[in-house]
Each structure stands twice: as C-alpha cells, then as structure tokens.
Design a protein around this motif. Structure first.
Motif, short mmCIF file in Angstrom:
data_model
loop_
_atom_site.label_atom_id
_atom_site.label_comp_id
_atom_site.label_asym_id
_atom_site.label_seq_id
_atom_site.Cartn_x
_atom_site.Cartn_y
_atom_site.Cartn_z
N VAL A 1 -7.66 2.59 -13.91
CA VAL A 1 -6.75 1.44 -13.59
C VAL A 1 -5.89 2.10 -12.48
O VAL A 1 -5.79 3.07 -11.89
N LEU A 2 -5.22 1.00 -12.02
CA LEU A 2 -4.36 1.17 -10.60
C LEU A 2 -3.21 -0.08 -10.48
O LEU A 2 -3.49 -1.16 -11.14
N GLU A 3 -2.25 0.26 -9.83
CA GLU A 3 -1.18 -0.87 -9.42
C GLU A 3 -1.22 -0.74 -8.01
O GLU A 3 -1.12 0.15 -7.40
N THR A 4 -1.27 -1.91 -7.36
CA THR A 4 -1.14 -2.17 -5.98
C THR A 4 -0.36 -3.36 -5.75
O THR A 4 0.28 -3.80 -6.45
N GLY A 5 -0.11 -3.85 -4.41
CA GLY A 5 0.76 -4.75 -4.21
C GLY A 5 0.19 -5.85 -3.31
O GLY A 5 -0.84 -5.74 -2.63
N PHE B 1 1.40 -2.93 -15.86
CA PHE B 1 1.95 -1.79 -16.58
C PHE B 1 2.75 -0.88 -15.59
O PHE B 1 2.60 -1.04 -14.32
N GLY B 2 3.13 0.31 -16.44
CA GLY B 2 4.15 1.38 -15.68
C GLY B 2 5.11 0.85 -14.99
O GLY B 2 5.80 -0.21 -15.43
N PHE B 3 5.61 1.38 -14.06
CA PHE B 3 6.77 1.29 -13.44
C PHE B 3 7.02 0.06 -12.56
O PHE B 3 8.11 -0.76 -12.91
N TYR B 4 6.00 -0.46 -12.10
CA TYR B 4 6.25 -1.73 -11.60
C TYR B 4 5.64 -3.24 -12.31
O TYR B 4 5.36 -3.88 -11.89
N ALA B 5 5.43 -2.86 -13.56
CA ALA B 5 4.91 -3.76 -14.69
C ALA B 5 5.53 -5.25 -14.48
O ALA B 5 4.57 -6.19 -14.51
N CYS C 1 -2.12 -5.40 -11.06
CA CYS C 1 -2.58 -4.28 -11.57
C CYS C 1 -4.30 -4.44 -12.00
O CYS C 1 -4.45 -5.84 -12.35
N TYR C 2 -5.07 -3.39 -11.84
CA TYR C 2 -6.50 -3.60 -11.78
C TYR C 2 -7.19 -2.62 -12.98
O TYR C 2 -6.42 -1.31 -13.17
N ALA C 3 -8.39 -3.07 -13.50
CA ALA C 3 -8.89 -1.78 -14.27
C ALA C 3 -10.44 -2.04 -14.27
O ALA C 3 -10.82 -3.06 -13.88
#
Length: 163
Positions: free
Chosen positions: A121-125, A146-150, A157-159
């Motif tokens: 998984v990952l978070e980007t902008g 998910f997470g800090f920037y949910a 967010c991607y998976a």
C-alpha cells in the motif's frame, strides 16, 4: 539484478548519511509542491527488519534514489492485513526518466513480499502526477484513505496484491 545499467539498490539504515541526505531532498520537494514537508511520524526502527527496510539506489556509485517499506497490520486489502507500506520513494531530479523509480518499486515489492507481505500500500499526493502514473501503470488501484493523511483532500492511497 537491476535492469538499469549502473544502478544498484543497497539496504541502508534510515539514519545513514546517504539516506538522510535524500530524505531531506524529498522533503524539500514536498515543500515546493505542497507548501510544507511530509509530517507523517516516522521512526528509524520502522525500517529495520523484520518491521521494514530502507534502501538507497546508487547510479554509477552516486546516491540518486530512495525507497522504503514498513509493515502495516492496520491496513486491510483483499482480505489480508499482511501489508507493507511504501515510504520515501524518491529519485533526484538529474536522474529521472531512466526507469530508476520503476526499478526501486520492483525492489521494494520483491523484498516486502520476501518479508511476508501479501499486499503493498502507499499514500501519495495529487500534486505528484508522475508518481500516480508510475503506481497506476504498475497495477496499483486507488483505495480508501489510511494513515496520517487519511482525510487529507490532496491525498491518494493505493494498493496492490504481491506475488
């Protein structure tokens, strides 16, 4: 073996000088794109096996890329919480366009899978269209935040299933 000639990915500690220099560079990139650094709380222990790993990519001996993963048992996808999260993917401006990010991504996926992860998984902008293009072209699908920037409006967010 890396498909990019002269590119070698080496496991480093998060506190290694090459790691820290490149992390600072990516933070400056976030300042330019978003007006501030990534404030996600990170600890060096997140990137020590078996919890994760931090890597530096060297092109002809020069540190030009970073990528890391850390275990996330609080994020479920496709029925599993055997999840690893990508952190600090970055390629210096002068080395972009050579396939280094794709090579680093493949390395992260392989090592996370070897470490027991079934999903990455990952978070980007939103202001990182080149990152979004890389992940989507690599089979990642958008998932709920998910997470800090949910709940951050610019967060994406991607998976992707591994293996």
């Amino acid at each position: 073996m890396c498909p990019v000639p002269g590119f070698e990915v080496v496991r480093r500690s998060f506190t290694h000088p090459d790691s820290q220099r490149l992390v600072e560079e990516v933070q400056q990139e976030y300042v330019v794109r978003y007006g501030g650094p990534d404030l996600t709380p990170l600890d060096a222990s997140y990137f020590e096996p078996p919890l994760g790993s931090f890597f530096v990519g060297y092109l002809d001996g020069e540190p030009v890329a970073t990528g890391a993963w850390r275990r996330r048992t609080d994020v479920a996808y496709a029925g599993t919480t055997a999840t690893a999260e990508i952190k600090r993917m970055y390629v210096v401006a002068g080395a972009r366009g050579r396939g280094l990010a794709r090579a680093m991504l493949a390395h992260l996926e392989r090592t996370a899978h070897e470490g027991g992860a079934e999903v990455m998984v990952l978070e980007t902008g939103e202001k990182q269209p080149e990152a979004i293009a890389l992940y989507e072209s690599s089979g990642y699908r958008q998932v709920p935040g998910f997470g800090f920037y949910a709940d951050a409006p610019l967060s994406r967010c991607y998976a992707r299933l591994l293996g």
